[in-house]
Motif scaffolding. Sequence first.
Motif, PDB file in Angstrom:
ATOM      1  N   ALA A   1       0.842  -1.206   0.000  1.00 18.53           N
ATOM      2  CA  ALA A   1       0.000   0.000   0.000  1.00 18.53           C
ATOM      3  C   ALA A   1       0.874   1.251   0.000  1.00 18.53           C
ATOM      4  O   ALA A   1       0.633   2.202  -0.746  1.00 18.53           O
ATOM      5  N   ARG A   2       1.906   1.221   0.820  1.00 14.28           N
ATOM      6  CA  ARG A   2       2.778   2.399   0.909  1.00 14.28           C
ATOM      7  C   ARG A   2       3.461   2.664  -0.428  1.00 14.28           C
ATOM      8  O   ARG A   2       3.500   3.794  -0.914  1.00 14.28           O
ATOM      9  N   ALA A   3       3.958   1.604  -1.050  1.00  8.38           N
ATOM     10  CA  ALA A   3       4.677   1.761  -2.322  1.00  8.38           C
ATOM     11  C   ALA A   3       3.764   2.319  -3.418  1.00  8.38           C
ATOM     12  O   ALA A   3       4.209   3.036  -4.300  1.00  8.38           O
ATOM     13  N   LEU A   4       2.483   1.969  -3.338  1.00  9.90           N
ATOM     14  CA  LEU A   4       1.554   2.381  -4.408  1.00  9.90           C
ATOM     15  C   LEU A   4       0.797   3.664  -4.073  1.00  9.90           C
ATOM     16  O   LEU A   4       0.074   4.193  -4.910  1.00  9.90           O
ATOM     17  N   GLY A   5       0.925   4.130  -2.819  1.00 14.37           N
ATOM     18  CA  GLY A   5       0.105   5.270  -2.391  1.00 14.37           C
ATOM     19  C   GLY A   5      -1.355   4.852  -2.225  1.00 14.37           C
ATOM     20  O   GLY A   5      -2.271   5.656  -2.385  1.00 14.37           O
ATOM     21  N   TYR A   6      -1.581   3.581  -1.907  1.00 14.96           N
ATOM     22  CA  TYR A   6      -2.924   3.055  -1.677  1.00 14.96           C
ATOM     23  C   TYR A   6      -3.223   3.085  -0.171  1.00 14.96           C
ATOM     24  O   TYR A   6      -2.325   3.204   0.656  1.00 14.96           O
ATOM     25  N   ARG A   7      -4.502   2.879   0.137  1.00 12.82           N
ATOM     26  CA  ARG A   7      -4.890   2.762   1.532  1.00 12.82           C
ATOM     27  C   ARG A   7      -4.775   1.286   1.963  1.00 12.82           C
ATOM     28  O   ARG A   7      -5.142   0.392   1.196  1.00 12.82           O
ATOM     29  N   HIS A   8      -4.275   1.078   3.169  1.00 14.88           N
ATOM     30  CA  HIS A   8      -4.184  -0.281   3.709  1.00 14.88           C
ATOM     31  C   HIS A   8      -5.314  -0.479   4.711  1.00 14.88           C
ATOM     32  O   HIS A   8      -5.453   0.307   5.645  1.00 14.88           O
ATOM     33  N   ILE A   9      -6.121  -1.511   4.483  1.00 11.68           N
ATOM     34  CA  ILE A   9      -7.219  -1.788   5.416  1.00 11.68           C
ATOM     35  C   ILE A   9      -7.019  -3.179   6.014  1.00 11.68           C
ATOM     36  O   ILE A   9      -7.018  -4.180   5.287  1.00 11.68           O
ATOM     37  N   ASP A  10      -6.876  -3.214   7.326  1.00 14.02           N
ATOM     38  CA  ASP A  10      -6.722  -4.475   8.052  1.00 14.02           C
ATOM     39  C   ASP A  10      -8.095  -4.866   8.594  1.00 14.02           C
ATOM     40  O   ASP A  10      -8.537  -4.342   9.617  1.00 14.02           O
ATOM     41  N   THR A  11      -8.782  -5.778   7.896  1.00  7.13           N
ATOM     42  CA  THR A  11     -10.147  -6.101   8.306  1.00  7.13           C
ATOM     43  C   THR A  11     -10.182  -6.934   9.592  1.00  7.13           C
ATOM     44  O   THR A  11     -11.164  -6.899  10.322  1.00  7.13           O
ATOM     45  N   GLY A  12      -9.104  -7.659   9.859  1.00  3.17           N
ATOM     46  CA  GLY A  12      -9.038  -8.415  11.116  1.00  3.17           C
ATOM     47  C   GLY A  12      -9.129  -7.478  12.310  1.00  3.17           C
ATOM     48  O   GLY A  12      -9.745  -7.796  13.336  1.00  3.17           O
ATOM     49  N   ALA A  13      -8.520  -6.297  12.163  1.00  3.05           N
ATOM     50  CA  ALA A  13      -8.557  -5.308  13.249  1.00  3.05           C
ATOM     51  C   ALA A  13      -9.990  -4.858  13.515  1.00  3.05           C
ATOM     52  O   ALA A  13     -10.333  -4.498  14.645  1.00  3.05           O
ATOM     53  N   MET A  14     -10.828  -4.888  12.489  1.00  9.75           N
ATOM     54  CA  MET A  14     -12.235  -4.489  12.682  1.00  9.75           C
ATOM     55  C   MET A  14     -12.962  -5.531  13.553  1.00  9.75           C
ATOM     56  O   MET A  14     -13.714  -5.189  14.457  1.00  9.75           O
ATOM     57  N   TYR A  15     -12.717  -6.822  13.266  1.00  9.55           N
ATOM     58  CA  TYR A  15     -13.327  -7.876  14.104  1.00  9.55           C
ATOM     59  C   TYR A  15     -12.794  -7.794  15.534  1.00  9.55           C
ATOM     60  O   TYR A  15     -13.540  -7.948  16.504  1.00  9.55           O
ATOM     61  N   ARG A  16     -11.515  -7.533  15.647  1.00 13.40           N
ATOM     62  CA  ARG A  16     -10.918  -7.408  16.976  1.00 13.40           C
ATOM     63  C   ARG A  16     -11.528  -6.217  17.737  1.00 13.40           C
ATOM     64  O   ARG A  16     -11.849  -6.316  18.921  1.00 13.40           O
ATOM     65  N   ALA A  17     -11.658  -5.093  17.037  1.00 15.58           N
ATOM     66  CA  ALA A  17     -12.171  -3.881  17.693  1.00 15.58           C
ATOM     67  C   ALA A  17     -13.625  -4.078  18.148  1.00 15.58           C
ATOM     68  O   ALA A  17     -14.009  -3.617  19.236  1.00 15.58           O
ATOM     69  N   VAL A  18     -14.415  -4.779  17.348  1.00 17.56           N
ATOM     70  CA  VAL A  18     -15.808  -5.031  17.745  1.00 17.56           C
ATOM     71  C   VAL A  18     -15.836  -5.907  19.006  1.00 17.56           C
ATOM     72  O   VAL A  18     -16.604  -5.662  19.941  1.00 17.56           O
ATOM     73  N   ALA A  19     -14.954  -6.914  19.035  1.00 16.16           N
ATOM     74  CA  ALA A  19     -14.888  -7.782  20.226  1.00 16.16           C
ATOM     75  C   ALA A  19     -14.511  -6.948  21.453  1.00 16.16           C
ATOM     76  O   ALA A  19     -15.098  -7.089  22.531  1.00 16.16           O
ATOM     77  N   TRP A  20     -13.543  -6.064  21.272  1.00 13.37           N
ATOM     78  CA  TRP A  20     -13.093  -5.207  22.385  1.00 13.37           C
ATOM     79  C   TRP A  20     -14.234  -4.306  22.866  1.00 13.37           C
ATOM     80  O   TRP A  20     -14.488  -4.193  24.066  1.00 13.37           O
ATOM     81  N   ARG A  21     -14.927  -3.705  21.927  1.00 15.52           N
ATOM     82  CA  ARG A  21     -15.991  -2.751  22.275  1.00 15.52           C
ATOM     83  C   ARG A  21     -17.179  -3.469  22.937  1.00 15.52           C
ATOM     84  O   ARG A  21     -17.791  -2.943  23.873  1.00 15.52           O
ATOM     85  N   ALA A  22     -17.476  -4.674  22.460  1.00 12.06           N
ATOM     86  CA  ALA A  22     -18.571  -5.446  23.076  1.00 12.06           C
ATOM     87  C   ALA A  22     -18.220  -5.728  24.540  1.00 12.06           C
ATOM     88  O   ALA A  22     -19.010  -5.460  25.449  1.00 12.06           O
ATOM     89  N   ARG A  23     -17.031  -6.219  24.754  1.00  4.80           N
ATOM     90  CA  ARG A  23     -16.574  -6.504  26.120  1.00  4.80           C
ATOM     91  C   ARG A  23     -16.636  -5.238  26.982  1.00  4.80           C
ATOM     92  O   ARG A  23     -17.115  -5.263  28.109  1.00  4.80           O
ATOM     93  N   GLN A  24     -16.137  -4.154  26.416  1.00  2.00           N
ATOM     94  CA  GLN A  24     -16.012  -2.912  27.185  1.00  2.00           C
ATOM     95  C   GLN A  24     -17.377  -2.372  27.580  1.00  2.00           C
ATOM     96  O   GLN A  24     -17.524  -1.718  28.603  1.00  2.00           O
ATOM     97  N   THR A  25     -18.394  -2.659  26.761  1.00  3.63           N
ATOM     98  CA  THR A  25     -19.732  -2.150  27.072  1.00  3.63           C
ATOM     99  C   THR A  25     -20.588  -3.225  27.751  1.00  3.63           C
ATOM    100  O   THR A  25     -21.805  -3.067  27.874  1.00  3.63           O
ATOM    101  N   GLY A  26     -19.953  -4.332  28.158  1.00  4.68           N
ATOM    102  CA  GLY A  26     -20.656  -5.349  28.927  1.00  4.68           C
ATOM    103  C   GLY A  26     -21.544  -6.267  28.101  1.00  4.68           C
ATOM    104  O   GLY A  26     -22.456  -6.904  28.633  1.00  4.68           O
ATOM    105  N   VAL A  27     -21.259  -6.368  26.797  1.00  8.48           N
ATOM    106  CA  VAL A  27     -22.046  -7.254  25.937  1.00  8.48           C
ATOM    107  C   VAL A  27     -21.327  -8.605  25.834  1.00  8.48           C
ATOM    108  O   VAL A  27     -20.142  -8.656  25.476  1.00  8.48           O
ATOM    109  N   ALA A  28     -22.028  -9.677  26.151  1.00  8.17           N
ATOM    110  CA  ALA A  28     -21.419 -11.011  26.069  1.00  8.17           C
ATOM    111  C   ALA A  28     -21.172 -11.363  24.602  1.00  8.17           C
ATOM    112  O   ALA A  28     -22.036 -11.136  23.749  1.00  8.17           O
TER     113      ALA A  28
END
Length: 228
Positions: free
Chosen positions: A30-57
């Motif tokens: 992405a850097r070499a091409l001037g493209y955007r890099h999107i890590d979709t795994g981080a999105m699943y991780r972030a949702v898991a984190w946010r669910a936990r943080q807000t008390g959602v099982a």
Amino acid sequence: MLHCPIVKRLVVAVDGPSGAGKGTVARAVARALGYRHIDTGAMYRAVAWRARQTGVALEATGDVAIVAAGASFELGDGVIAIDGHDVTAAIRTPDMDKAAALVARNAAVRDVLVTRQRALGAGGGVVMEGRDIGTVVFPEAELKIYLDASPEERARRRAADPAHASSRTSDVAHVAQDLAARDKSDSTRSVAPLAQAADAVYIDTTGVPVEAVVARVLALVHEKAGAA
Ligand code: DC
């Protein structure tokens, strides 16, 4: 023509198991091409984190999907935030590895995140990494790469990865066990399992320097963009 810039901005899909080098390669390409890099795994991780943080099982599939649907993501260069919380470090722990794998099995969450990912890549000019990018998110991606490496090498890399800081990450045997469990969960789940798209280019990165893998992918991008 002496100079031939790439004018067509492609969607480059990078899939593969954990520790295959997707993050390092996708970021560098992405850097070499001037493209955007999107890590979709981080999105699943972030949702898991946010669910936990807000008390959602995490087992409450509908509630976790509501968390995903209402979430705002910041997917910056090396920084991941959800609903204004910088979770860059917090989502890279063995505990969050397991939590994210559980969330990734949730079909309703996948629907929400796949829609977001399609929007993020809609204009092209992205390198998107995950497990289902070439098969589900962008089946029409101009270039699909499937990165792989031997289980031993993947465990070694993950154990040495400073982004995955934890007391257990220096223990390669444990990391190998965790990776095997996660690979099994990711590739045997019923929704969007980890799979190589029929038209993906398979690259085994075992023992191959990162620069060589990046150069190979860049050559493929030039080939595809030139053919467009
Ligand atoms: O790439 P990663 O280890 O950060 O991914 C976290 C979890 O999310 C992992 O269990 C795989 C899963 N995942 C997925 O199912 N689909 C994606 N597109 C990306 C990740």
